[in-house]
Design an enzyme around this catalytic site. Structure first.
Site, PDB file in Angstrom:
ATOM      1  N   ASP A 162     -10.285   2.852   1.196  1.00  0.00           N
ATOM      2  CA  ASP A 162     -10.468   2.491   2.613  1.00  0.00           C
ATOM      3  C   ASP A 162     -11.076   3.665   3.377  1.00  0.00           C
ATOM      4  O   ASP A 162     -11.867   3.470   4.303  1.00  0.00           O
ATOM      5  CB  ASP A 162      -9.109   2.146   3.262  1.00  0.00           C
ATOM      6  CG  ASP A 162      -8.595   0.772   2.841  1.00  0.00           C
ATOM      7  OD1 ASP A 162      -9.409  -0.059   2.406  1.00  0.00           O
ATOM      8  OD2 ASP A 162      -7.374   0.540   2.945  1.00  0.00           O
ATOM      9  N   LYS A 218       0.813  -1.219   0.000  1.00  0.00           N
ATOM     10  CA  LYS A 218       0.000   0.000   0.000  1.00  0.00           C
ATOM     11  C   LYS A 218       0.851   1.276   0.000  1.00  0.00           C
ATOM     12  O   LYS A 218       0.455   2.275  -0.577  1.00  0.00           O
ATOM     13  CB  LYS A 218      -0.951   0.005   1.197  1.00  0.00           C
ATOM     14  CG  LYS A 218      -2.158  -0.910   1.026  1.00  0.00           C
ATOM     15  CD  LYS A 218      -3.147  -0.738   2.160  1.00  0.00           C
ATOM     16  CE  LYS A 218      -4.335  -1.657   1.974  1.00  0.00           C
ATOM     17  NZ  LYS A 218      -5.382  -1.463   2.975  1.00  0.00           N
TER      18      LYS A 218
END
Ligand code: NAP
Length: 521
Positions: free
Chosen positions: A347, A310
């Site tokens: 997210d 990420k």
């Protein structure tokens, strides 16, 4: 290609078979037969692994009867020797003898290793082919993917009806080598190409689209005859392999590990429901350059990014949305037509939106547990919406650093029992299936109007249960998981995501994992 007059022609065989050949294994003839009886109803192209049976020749009368009874079945006989990665302990001539008997028993194709073909006299192969079965000449490399064209040229002089080259993927990029090879070879021969191993999964799904005449599948999970083999049901239902064509866009989830990720189930279900010609594959990789190769060369249209990439993906993106930049993490990549990579972080929306549906976030007092990637998404997202955010983390300096960056506050554990919040968000892995079954907070520390546990496996975590026992409303991590995937779907396709279907698939998969005891990821 000149096949002996007696052999079944590849064109005839190709008209009988689909894209999947299901490998049938069993400990004896009865078990082989029983598995074949079960599998042929759904798939009529079967490979019988005779080398799995202690006395292969003795199984042939029963298999002959099966083939007479089921003329719609197309059958491959394989009796791979131990030296070539199979289970048959006999010599090459014993192998050929069994295959010859199999051809006489009605098998349509026989699989012979290149090593065997190179060892025996030419006349022996001719004798085998005179029985009428088509010849698959195969090569297996259990270590690497290399020199695919060289192997192809070694096989060609034997003029088999089918050339099968199976290598092992050590990196995702090995799939690119295999798919490119298939593309080059498909007009010169009837070729089958597969990379084995967990990193070779893409070749099993995309191989037929690149020119592999068919691919191999196991009858069920647990009956694999090669590393990384996928079950026939998964290839058909999850990856819709019979519908993939050159226009199909390819997406994937990149991480390490990803083998138990629920994202392929969720996003392939969404593509199917919305009739989007796309497929979503797991991309298990150890390195960023391997990942970048596959993005560029397949090419991928988009990517879900998970642990540990990420952060590492950020320097490779042409543009990132401001929130991803602040958080320092990206979980969604889109590849534009000109190959540029754009990053997003879904997210954040997946944490903020479920909360916004339930309460006003402006000035809400929110406690975030943890200071890792998910906590960063929560803290920056909530601050962006005007919430007052408190961070509690095992490692205090990490909490302090995040608090400084996001203009949030650091909470102290010893004050929790006396504090109340509008929301408590758990962004630690505590409570995950497989970890110690405990709640991240004691009941007297759960003082809030709403509790949100980002952990989604199990659905009802110890924290969720403890909150419910106190009569508090809860949001489970499944809602976040589906939400982040739904936003990815929308970014990639421009269509509204079928969230109910995605939720149904994820809950079903989690229940199945719980029943089978598969580890959580
Ligand atoms: P991460 O970057 O590794 O961060 C983990 C955080 O939890 C760190 O702050 C760590 O504290 C803390 N922690 C870990 N083990 C702990 C323990 N035994 N006791 C106390 N604190 C502990 O992980 P992440 O990416 O933020 O993910 C965290 C969790 O969120 C995951 O396990 C996953 O279940 C969940 N998640 C869910 C979704 C979803 O879609 N629902 C998405 C992403 C994540 P230290 O700083 O002290 O190490």
């Amino acid at each position: 290609m000149n096949s002996p007059a007696a052999s079944l022609s590849p064109n005839y065989l190709r008209s009988r078979i689909g894209k999947i050949c299901v490998a049938i294994i069993g400990q004896d003839a009865a078990e082989l037969l029983q598995r074949a009886e079960e599998v042929y109803r759904e798939n009529k192209f079967l490979e019988f692994r005779l080398d799995y049976v202690p006395k292969p020749a003795s199984a042939l009368p029963k298999l002959k009867a099966f083939l007479v009874e089921h003329p719609e079945v197309t059958a491959v006989a394989t009796c791979r020797r131990e030296a070539n990665g199979g289970r048959f302990a006999g010599s090459t001539s014993a192998e050929l003898d069994i295959l010859q008997k199999a051809a006489a028993a009605g098998f349509h194709l026989v699989d012979v290793e290149l090593q065997t073909a190179e060892q025996v006299k030419a006349g022996e192969l001719d004798k085998l082919r005179a029985q009428g079965a088509a010849l698959i000449l195969s090569w297996h490399d259990f270590m690497t993917t290399k020199d695919l064209d060289g192997i192809f040229e070694r096989i060609r002089p034997f003029e088999p009806e089918f050339i099968k080259i199976v290598s092992t993927a050590r990196h995702l990029a090995d799939n690119v080598a295999m798919l490119r090879f298939l593309d080059r070879a498909k007009d010169k021969a009837n070729v089958i190409g597969i990379c084995m191993g967990e990193q070779g999964v893409i070749s099993r799904i995309l191989g037929p689209r690149s020119g592999s005449v068919f691919t191999f599948a196991s009858a069920t999970a647990g009956e694999e005859t090669a590393p990384g083999q996928i079950s026939v049901q998964t290839l058909l239902d999850l990856y819709r392999i019979d519908q993939l064509d050159t226009a199909t866009k390819v997406y994937g989830v990149a991480g390490n590990p990803v083998s138990h990720s629920l994202s392929p189930a969720m996003l392939n279900a969404a593509f199917r429901r919305e009739r989007v010609n796309s497929v979503y594959v797991p991309l298990q990789t150890g390195g960023m350059s391997d990942l970048l190769t596959i993005i560029r060369e397949i090419p991928l249209s988009g990517l879900s990014v998970t642990m540990p990439f990420k952060q590492d993906i950020l320097p490779h993106l042409q543009k990132t949305d401001p929130l991803s930049e602040k958080i320092g993490a990206c979980n969604t990549v889109v590849r534009s037509q000109d190959g540029k990579l754009y990053g997003f972080n879904t997210d954040v929306a997946a944490i903020v939106r479920p909360l916004e549906k339930r309460l006003q976030l402006r000035n809400a007092k929110v406690l975030v547990l943890g200071a890792g990637g998910a906590a960063r998404a929560a803290v920056f997202g909530l601050k962006d919406k005007g919430a007052e955010v408190f961070i509690l983390n095992r490692t205090i300096p990490t909490a302090q650093k995040l608090a400084r960056e996001a203009k949030a506050k650091v909470a102290k554990r010893e004050q929790l029992a006396k504090s109340t919040f509008d929301v408590i968000v758990n962004a630690t892995p505590i409570g995950m299936r497989g970890s110690k079954h405990q709640s991240v907070l004691a009941p007297n520390e759960i003082n809030a109007r709403l509790v949100f546990d980002l952990v989604y496996n199990p659905i009802d975590t110890p924290l969720i249960k403890a909150a419910r026992e106190k009569g508090l409303p809860v949001i489970t991590g499944v809602e976040m998981f589906v939400h982040q995937g739904a936003r990815q779907f929308e970014i990639w396709t421009g269509k509204p995501a079928p969230e109910e279907e995605m939720l149904r698939v994820v809950v079903h998969a989690l229940r199945q994992q719980a029943e089978s005891g598969t580890p959580n990821r």
